[in-house]
Design a protein around this motif. Structure first.
Motif, mmCIF file in Angstrom:
data_model
loop_
_atom_site.group_PDB
_atom_site.id
_atom_site.type_symbol
_atom_site.label_atom_id
_atom_site.label_comp_id
_atom_site.label_asym_id
_atom_site.label_seq_id
_atom_site.Cartn_x
_atom_site.Cartn_y
_atom_site.Cartn_z
ATOM 1 N N ARG A 54 0.807 -1.231 0.000
ATOM 2 C CA ARG A 54 0.000 0.000 0.000
ATOM 3 C C ARG A 54 0.836 1.276 0.000
ATOM 4 O O ARG A 54 0.484 2.205 -0.733
ATOM 5 N N GLU A 57 1.958 1.737 -3.543
ATOM 6 C CA GLU A 57 0.809 2.072 -4.389
ATOM 7 C C GLU A 57 0.405 3.530 -4.186
ATOM 8 O O GLU A 57 0.128 4.240 -5.163
ATOM 9 N N ARG A 58 0.374 3.993 -2.937
ATOM 10 C CA ARG A 58 0.041 5.397 -2.659
ATOM 11 C C ARG A 58 1.054 6.330 -3.313
ATOM 12 O O ARG A 58 0.695 7.367 -3.867
ATOM 13 N N ILE A 61 0.411 6.443 -7.106
ATOM 14 C CA ILE A 61 -0.788 7.232 -7.404
ATOM 15 C C ILE A 61 -0.523 8.713 -7.169
ATOM 16 O O ILE A 61 -0.913 9.559 -7.988
ATOM 17 N N GLU A 79 -5.209 8.741 -12.083
ATOM 18 C CA GLU A 79 -5.333 7.854 -10.917
ATOM 19 C C GLU A 79 -6.144 6.610 -11.262
ATOM 20 O O GLU A 79 -5.752 5.487 -10.920
ATOM 21 N N GLN A 80 -7.254 6.786 -11.937
ATOM 22 C CA GLN A 80 -8.095 5.647 -12.307
ATOM 23 C C GLN A 80 -7.320 4.676 -13.205
ATOM 24 O O GLN A 80 -7.339 3.465 -13.003
ATOM 25 N N SER A 83 -4.448 3.002 -11.177
ATOM 26 C CA SER A 83 -5.006 2.051 -10.213
ATOM 27 C C SER A 83 -5.332 0.739 -10.913
ATOM 28 O O SER A 83 -5.079 -0.351 -10.366
ATOM 29 N N ILE A 86 -2.073 -1.131 -11.520
ATOM 30 C CA ILE A 86 -1.598 -1.746 -10.282
ATOM 31 C C ILE A 86 -2.386 -3.024 -9.991
ATOM 32 O O ILE A 86 -1.806 -4.062 -9.655
ATOM 33 N N GLU A 87 -3.701 -2.956 -10.140
ATOM 34 C CA GLU A 87 -4.534 -4.141 -9.873
ATOM 35 C C GLU A 87 -4.216 -5.265 -10.859
ATOM 36 O O GLU A 87 -4.153 -6.434 -10.466
#
Length: 178
Positions: A54, A57-58, A61, A79-80, A83, A86-87
């Motif tokens: 996390r 990831e933060r 982003i 960001e979308q 994200s 990352i997923e």
């Protein structure tokens, strides 16, 4: 009768428009980022670290939100998009780790350093992805966008895991306007 046939042909050619040239480079970079997930998974296997990170990831982003205006991309859109990257990357990592658990070992391949080699590679790729997202942005609300993506991610050159990960990575790339 002649006019209706001509109209039908025009409609078919207009509705089956080819994907814009800006899509292929974006998809190639997404696939490149997913290929790096293999190396990340090996690093996580060796270090026994969790896939989910996390704080990292933060940081990613926050970085893309800060850089997005330089590429004329809205921070929320960046960001979308990231994200989703990352997923998709985590999906590949979890799958590999599960496969290696089943086999009792990971592949015997070189392990690049996560912090010294892999992350700088991902950071460079991030800039390219932002530019390519900006280049593709005018096409995101095109009615054919979902079909372009479906055709691209179902390319037979991709193995099933890559197809699934590419589907996740591009799931929100098209903008649906009513």
């Amino acid at each position: 009768m002649k006019h209706s046939l001509l109209f039908a042909l025009l409609f078919i050619s207009a509705s089956a428009s080819a994907a814009p040239t800006t899509l292929a480079p974006l998809l190639n970079s997404i696939a490149e980022r997913l290929a790096i997930a293999d190396q990340v998974a090996l690093s996580k296997w060796d270090s026994h670290k969790a896939v989910e990170d996390r704080p990292r990831e933060r940081d990613v982003i926050a970085s893309v939100r800060a850089q997005a205006p330089d590429y004329k991309v809205a921070p929320d859109a960046a960001e979308q998009f990231f994200s989703a990257q990352i997923e998709a990357n985590k999906l590949v990592q979890y799958t590999h780790l599960s496969d290696w658990q089943l086999q009792g070992k990971a592949p015997d391949t070189p392990r690049p350093d996560l912090v010294g080699k892999i992350r700088p590679q991902l950071d460079q790729l991030q800039k390219r992805l932002l530019q390519q997202l900006a280049d593709f942005s005018p096409e995101r609300n095109h009615p054919q966008c979902p079909q372009w993506l479906a055709q691209a991610v179902h390319d037979p050159r991709y193995d099933p895991l890559t197809q699934i990960a590419m589907t996740r990575a591009t799931a929100e790339l098209c903008i649906h306007t009513p």
